[in-house]
Design a protein around this motif. Structure first.
Motif, PDB file in Angstrom:
ATOM      1  N   ILE A 126     -28.021  36.760 -17.707  1.00 45.34           N
ATOM      2  CA  ILE A 126     -26.649  37.098 -18.076  1.00 45.34           C
ATOM      3  C   ILE A 126     -25.752  36.465 -17.018  1.00 45.34           C
ATOM      4  O   ILE A 126     -25.820  36.808 -15.847  1.00 45.34           O
ATOM      5  CB  ILE A 126     -26.417  38.628 -18.107  1.00 45.34           C
ATOM      6  CG1 ILE A 126     -27.425  39.324 -19.013  1.00 45.34           C
ATOM      7  CG2 ILE A 126     -24.975  38.935 -18.506  1.00 45.34           C
ATOM      8  CD1 ILE A 126     -27.282  39.048 -20.474  1.00 45.34           C
ATOM      9  N   TYR A 127     -24.914  35.520 -17.452  1.00 40.00           N
ATOM     10  CA  TYR A 127     -24.061  34.782 -16.518  1.00 40.00           C
ATOM     11  C   TYR A 127     -22.599  35.113 -16.770  1.00 40.00           C
ATOM     12  O   TYR A 127     -22.147  35.090 -17.917  1.00 40.00           O
ATOM     13  CB  TYR A 127     -24.298  33.280 -16.665  1.00 40.00           C
ATOM     14  CG  TYR A 127     -25.690  32.894 -16.258  1.00 40.00           C
ATOM     15  CD1 TYR A 127     -26.008  32.673 -14.923  1.00 40.00           C
ATOM     16  CD2 TYR A 127     -26.705  32.807 -17.201  1.00 40.00           C
ATOM     17  CE1 TYR A 127     -27.293  32.352 -14.541  1.00 40.00           C
ATOM     18  CE2 TYR A 127     -28.002  32.481 -16.824  1.00 40.00           C
ATOM     19  CZ  TYR A 127     -28.285  32.258 -15.492  1.00 40.00           C
ATOM     20  OH  TYR A 127     -29.559  31.952 -15.120  1.00 40.00           O
ATOM     21  N   PRO A 128     -21.856  35.416 -15.694  1.00 38.86           N
ATOM     22  CA  PRO A 128     -20.439  35.729 -15.859  1.00 38.86           C
ATOM     23  C   PRO A 128     -19.621  34.473 -16.136  1.00 38.86           C
ATOM     24  O   PRO A 128     -19.877  33.408 -15.571  1.00 38.86           O
ATOM     25  CB  PRO A 128     -20.064  36.349 -14.513  1.00 38.86           C
ATOM     26  CG  PRO A 128     -21.023  35.755 -13.532  1.00 38.86           C
ATOM     27  CD  PRO A 128     -22.296  35.517 -14.300  1.00 38.86           C
ATOM     28  N   LEU A 129     -18.647  34.604 -17.002  1.00 39.19           N
ATOM     29  CA  LEU A 129     -17.729  33.515 -17.317  1.00 39.19           C
ATOM     30  C   LEU A 129     -16.359  34.132 -17.569  1.00 39.19           C
ATOM     31  O   LEU A 129     -16.204  34.964 -18.463  1.00 39.19           O
ATOM     32  CB  LEU A 129     -18.202  32.752 -18.556  1.00 39.19           C
ATOM     33  CG  LEU A 129     -17.370  31.546 -18.945  1.00 39.19           C
ATOM     34  CD1 LEU A 129     -17.457  30.455 -17.873  1.00 39.19           C
ATOM     35  CD2 LEU A 129     -17.836  31.002 -20.283  1.00 39.19           C
ATOM     36  N   THR A 130     -15.381  33.723 -16.772  1.00 41.72           N
ATOM     37  CA  THR A 130     -14.035  34.251 -16.915  1.00 41.72           C
ATOM     38  C   THR A 130     -13.235  33.372 -17.863  1.00 41.72           C
ATOM     39  O   THR A 130     -13.174  32.161 -17.688  1.00 41.72           O
ATOM     40  CB  THR A 130     -13.338  34.344 -15.542  1.00 41.72           C
ATOM     41  OG1 THR A 130     -14.134  35.181 -14.688  1.00 41.72           O
ATOM     42  CG2 THR A 130     -11.950  34.946 -15.671  1.00 41.72           C
ATOM     43  N   VAL A 131     -12.655  33.994 -18.871  1.00 42.25           N
ATOM     44  CA  VAL A 131     -11.880  33.296 -19.893  1.00 42.25           C
ATOM     45  C   VAL A 131     -10.459  33.854 -19.912  1.00 42.25           C
ATOM     46  O   VAL A 131     -10.202  34.925 -19.382  1.00 42.25           O
ATOM     47  CB  VAL A 131     -12.515  33.449 -21.293  1.00 42.25           C
ATOM     48  CG1 VAL A 131     -13.906  32.850 -21.338  1.00 42.25           C
ATOM     49  CG2 VAL A 131     -12.549  34.907 -21.733  1.00 42.25           C
ATOM     50  N   SER A 162     -13.192  48.133 -23.486  1.00 45.87           N
ATOM     51  CA  SER A 162     -12.957  47.053 -22.525  1.00 45.87           C
ATOM     52  C   SER A 162     -11.463  46.874 -22.285  1.00 45.87           C
ATOM     53  O   SER A 162     -10.624  47.305 -23.066  1.00 45.87           O
ATOM     54  CB  SER A 162     -13.561  45.744 -23.034  1.00 45.87           C
ATOM     55  OG  SER A 162     -12.774  45.245 -24.095  1.00 45.87           O
ATOM     56  N   ASP A 163     -11.148  46.224 -21.181  1.00 43.91           N
ATOM     57  CA  ASP A 163      -9.743  46.018 -20.828  1.00 43.91           C
ATOM     58  C   ASP A 163      -9.245  44.622 -21.216  1.00 43.91           C
ATOM     59  O   ASP A 163      -8.312  44.096 -20.615  1.00 43.91           O
ATOM     60  CB  ASP A 163      -9.530  46.271 -19.337  1.00 43.91           C
ATOM     61  CG  ASP A 163     -10.314  45.318 -18.456  1.00 43.91           C
ATOM     62  OD1 ASP A 163     -11.156  44.560 -18.973  1.00 43.91           O
ATOM     63  OD2 ASP A 163     -10.074  45.329 -17.232  1.00 43.91           O
ATOM     64  N   ALA A 164      -9.822  44.013 -22.230  1.00 42.92           N
ATOM     65  CA  ALA A 164      -9.398  42.694 -22.685  1.00 42.92           C
ATOM     66  C   ALA A 164      -7.987  42.774 -23.260  1.00 42.92           C
ATOM     67  O   ALA A 164      -7.697  43.626 -24.097  1.00 42.92           O
ATOM     68  CB  ALA A 164     -10.366  42.155 -23.733  1.00 42.92           C
ATOM     69  N   ARG A 165      -7.111  41.881 -22.784  1.00 43.41           N
ATOM     70  CA  ARG A 165      -5.733  41.826 -23.283  1.00 43.41           C
ATOM     71  C   ARG A 165      -5.330  40.370 -23.458  1.00 43.41           C
ATOM     72  O   ARG A 165      -5.617  39.526 -22.596  1.00 43.41           O
ATOM     73  CB  ARG A 165      -4.785  42.511 -22.293  1.00 43.41           C
ATOM     74  CG  ARG A 165      -5.022  43.995 -22.167  1.00 43.41           C
ATOM     75  CD  ARG A 165      -3.992  44.625 -21.248  1.00 43.41           C
ATOM     76  NE  ARG A 165      -3.719  43.730 -20.127  1.00 43.41           N
ATOM     77  CZ  ARG A 165      -3.568  44.119 -18.880  1.00 43.41           C
ATOM     78  NH1 ARG A 165      -3.645  45.368 -18.576  1.00 43.41           N
ATOM     79  NH2 ARG A 165      -3.326  43.257 -17.933  1.00 43.41           N
ATOM     80  N   ALA A 166      -4.656  40.073 -24.542  1.00 38.64           N
ATOM     81  CA  ALA A 166      -4.216  38.714 -24.832  1.00 38.64           C
ATOM     82  C   ALA A 166      -3.370  38.176 -23.679  1.00 38.64           C
ATOM     83  O   ALA A 166      -2.515  38.877 -23.141  1.00 38.64           O
ATOM     84  CB  ALA A 166      -3.424  38.666 -26.129  1.00 38.64           C
ATOM     85  N   GLY A 167      -3.662  36.935 -23.290  1.00 39.45           N
ATOM     86  CA  GLY A 167      -2.919  36.278 -22.216  1.00 39.45           C
ATOM     87  C   GLY A 167      -3.452  36.562 -20.827  1.00 39.45           C
ATOM     88  O   GLY A 167      -2.976  36.000 -19.850  1.00 39.45           O
ATOM     89  N   HIS A 168      -4.432  37.433 -20.697  1.00 35.36           N
ATOM     90  CA  HIS A 168      -4.995  37.801 -19.401  1.00 35.36           C
ATOM     91  C   HIS A 168      -6.426  37.276 -19.268  1.00 35.36           C
ATOM     92  O   HIS A 168      -7.092  37.005 -20.262  1.00 35.36           O
ATOM     93  CB  HIS A 168      -4.993  39.326 -19.228  1.00 35.36           C
ATOM     94  CG  HIS A 168      -3.628  39.893 -19.098  1.00 35.36           C
ATOM     95  ND1 HIS A 168      -2.850  40.185 -20.198  1.00 35.36           N
ATOM     96  CD2 HIS A 168      -2.885  40.209 -18.012  1.00 35.36           C
ATOM     97  CE1 HIS A 168      -1.687  40.664 -19.796  1.00 35.36           C
ATOM     98  NE2 HIS A 168      -1.675  40.691 -18.472  1.00 35.36           N
ATOM     99  N   SER A 169      -6.883  37.194 -18.030  1.00 40.90           N
ATOM    100  CA  SER A 169      -8.269  36.778 -17.810  1.00 40.90           C
ATOM    101  C   SER A 169      -9.203  37.955 -18.075  1.00 40.90           C
ATOM    102  O   SER A 169      -8.822  39.116 -17.927  1.00 40.90           O
ATOM    103  CB  SER A 169      -8.457  36.232 -16.392  1.00 40.90           C
ATOM    104  OG  SER A 169      -8.207  37.236 -15.442  1.00 40.90           O
TER     105      SER A 169
END
Length: 190
Positions: A126-131, A162-169
């Motif tokens: 499992i590899y982290p990838l910041t998008v 999860s804390d995913a928000r549009a426009g954020h990493s």
């Protein structure tokens, strides 16, 4: 009915979910040509080509094209997101057959791109990838996160909290042991 009768039954359907739930073995066809025959799990986890990978699964598999690079005794794929450039090692059994400079398509199912919690998992694959998140769609049991990786629009299926928000990493955990490599020219599995 199959278990009760103990007979072989051939059932034709265009509904992939129906095929996956009813069949012991399924055949995927395109234009009258069989693309792959196998158990539902085999066809889902190890598709023979990009057509099968795109057809089986909802949402379909993500396809990320890139060029292989040399990494500490193996090969990797350079990944560019809106947040970072990263080299991911590819833990494939046939890695010795792959060569730096070769263009490949990495296929990753949306549920194999999950919220990265910092804990190792998947046997160290499992590899982290910041998008940078383009769009978030809450669906109840999970949340769909759209982002761009190597110019390809990708879809991740993450935990609804999860804390995913549009426009954020946002940091995803890619399960590369459950990913597939394809040849971009033929579409076949490498």
């Amino acid at each position: 009915m199959h278990q009760r009768l103990g007979k072989t039954i051939c059932y034709v359907t265009h509904d992939q979910i129906e095929a996956m739930t009813l069949g012991d073995r399924i055949a995927v066809m395109k234009d009258g040509v069989v693309q792959q025959i196998g158990s539902p799990e085999e066809v889902y986890d190890r598709p023979s080509n990009m057509y099968v990978a795109r057809f089986i699964g909802s949402p379909p598999m993500n396809f990320i094209e890139g060029e292989l690079i040399a990494l500490d005794g193996g090969v990797g794929l350079e990944i560019k997101t809106g947040a970072e450039m990263k080299s991911l090692p590819l833990p494939f059994r046939n890695a010795a057959e792959l060569r730096p400079g070769q263009t490949v398509v990495l296929g990753v199912r949306p549920e194999r791109m999950v919220t990265f919690d910092g804990a190792p998992g998947g046997g160290g694959t499992i590899y982290p990838l910041t998008v940078i998140v383009d769009l978030v769609e809450p669906t109840g049991p999970d949340t769909l996160v759209f982002s761009t990786i190597n110019g390809a629009r990708t879809l991740s299926r993450v935990h609804p909290g999860s804390d995913a928000r549009a426009g954020h990493s946002f940091t995803l955990g890619l399960d590369l042991a459950r990913a597939t490599l394809f040849d971009p020219q033929s579409g076949g599995r490498i």
